[in-house]
Design an enzyme around this catalytic site. Structure first.
Site, PDB file in Angstrom:
ATOM      1  CG  ASP A  77      -1.754   1.174   1.417  1.00 19.10           C
ATOM      2  OD1 ASP A  77      -2.356   1.626   0.418  1.00 19.10           O
ATOM      3  OD2 ASP A  77      -1.827   1.697   2.546  1.00 19.10           O
ATOM      4  CG  ASP A  79      -2.054   7.421   0.719  1.00 17.15           C
ATOM      5  OD1 ASP A  79      -1.627   8.577   0.752  1.00 17.15           O
ATOM      6  OD2 ASP A  79      -2.533   6.880  -0.297  1.00 17.15           O
ATOM      7  NE  ARG A 122     -11.929   9.181   1.780  1.00 17.09           N
ATOM      8  CZ  ARG A 122     -10.984   8.239   1.783  1.00 17.09           C
ATOM      9  NH1 ARG A 122      -9.796   8.499   2.293  1.00 17.09           N
ATOM     10  NH2 ARG A 122     -11.228   7.055   1.253  1.00 17.09           N
ATOM     11  N   GLY A 167      -5.135   2.912  -3.086  1.00 20.74           N
ATOM     12  CA  GLY A 167      -6.429   3.549  -3.271  1.00 20.74           C
ATOM     13  C   GLY A 167      -6.292   5.057  -3.365  1.00 20.74           C
ATOM     14  CE  LYS A 211      -5.003  -0.540  -1.887  1.00 23.25           C
ATOM     15  NZ  LYS A 211      -4.612  -0.123  -0.532  1.00 23.25           N
ATOM     16  CG  ASP A 234      -2.475   1.916   6.622  1.00 24.48           C
ATOM     17  OD1 ASP A 234      -3.142   2.808   7.198  1.00 24.48           O
ATOM     18  OD2 ASP A 234      -2.387   1.856   5.387  1.00 24.48           O
ATOM     19  CG  ASN A 237      -7.941   0.300   1.574  1.00 23.94           C
ATOM     20  OD1 ASN A 237      -7.353   0.426   2.644  1.00 23.94           O
ATOM     21  ND2 ASN A 237      -7.563   0.923   0.484  1.00 23.94           N
TER      22      ASN A 237
END
Length: 278
Positions: A77, A79, A122, A167, A211, A234, A237
């Site tokens: 991932d 972020d 968002r 994502g 993913k 983390d 998702n």
């Protein structure tokens, strides 16, 4: 193949490991930060010993004594994993909306809100922001997580491919792929018109299922078994891709993600992903 109890701490020599006095130390290529103990198949760390290690901020796991070169692919991932920030929160900060967006992000990462719906919500809040806001986040806010340069150098040294799958947004993954010489990178595309964000996405959405699909696709392309793939993330998702990998790793993760992962890194940096193995 024997199993090992592996402990990781930045200064392991200063840690109190007396609770493990009955275990036999084993081969260890990282003496400054790792201790390895040979254990029988099916070994489980006693809860009282786990509590002692947790109190000292030691990461630990029971896993096969595998060399890192046995793997063919690491999937990460972006972020709050490869980098320390949530990019969408920092973009929103440029419009004075960080708190509002960050609250949605947190619910999504904890698995308390649908990722797809929350992402669209968002992104819509970013409508009208200049594209220059993205560059400002990249230049002034984005930082690599601890241990990233070491992990990537070890992947290259041992012939392990590295995939960044997020994502988040291609604006950041593309730049990181070039900067870090990553093998593969996938993320969502922010739509813009006349130099400003439209509040929409273009193309195929990269969500939890995407993913996992990308992991399966590249695992197959590379001719790898599941046990030759490491995945790290983390948030909620990331859970499907962690479950697809032989060694799914929760990195400083939300509770649901920690529960779903085979390995957990809660205190060390991403160098620990490499140092679980020989």
């Amino acid at each position: 193949m024997s199993d090992h109890l592996v402990l990781q701490h930045s200064d392991i020599a200063r840690c109190d490991l007396s609770c493990l006095h009955a275990l036999r130390p084993s081969e260890n290529p990282f003496p400054d930060s790792v201790r390895r103990f040979a254990v029988n198949e099916g070994y489980a760390l006693p809860p009282e010993s786990a509590a002692v290690l947790d109190a000292q901020q030691i990461d630990y796991a029971v896993l096969p004594a595998l060399p890192f070169s046995a793997f063919g692919l690491v999937v990460s991932d972006m972020d709050s994993t490869l980098i320390t920030i949530e990019c969408i929160d920092e973009i929103a900060a440029q419009a004075g909306l960080k708190d509002q967006v960050a609250a949605i992000t947190e619910r999504s990462m904890r698995g308390e809100a649908d990722f797809r719906q929350s992402l669209y919500e968002r992104v819509a809040l970013l409508a009208g922001l200049p594209e220059a806001a993205l560059q400002k986040v990249y230049d002034e806010v984005l930082q690599l997580s601890p241990g990233v340069p070491y992990l990537l150098s070890e992947c290259k040294k041992h012939g392990v491919k590295f995939m960044l799958v997020s994502g988040g947004f291609t604006f950041f993954t593309d730049r990181l792929q070039t900067r870090l010489v990553l093998d593969y990178a996938f993320a969502n595309v922010l739509a813009s018109e006349n130099g400003r964000l439209t509040g929409r996405l273009n193309g195929t959405l990269i969500d939890a299922q995407a993913k996992a699909r990308l992991l399966r696709e590249y695992r197959s392309r590379l001719g790898l078994a599941a046990e030759q793939v490491i995945a790290v993330g983390d948030g909620a998702n990331d859970i499907p891709m962690l479950r697809e990998a032989g060694f799914g790793t929760a990195y400083r993760a939300k509770p649901k993600t920690r529960q779903a992962a085979r390995l957990r890194i809660s205190h060390n940096g991403l160098e620990a992903l490499r140092r679980w193995f020989l």
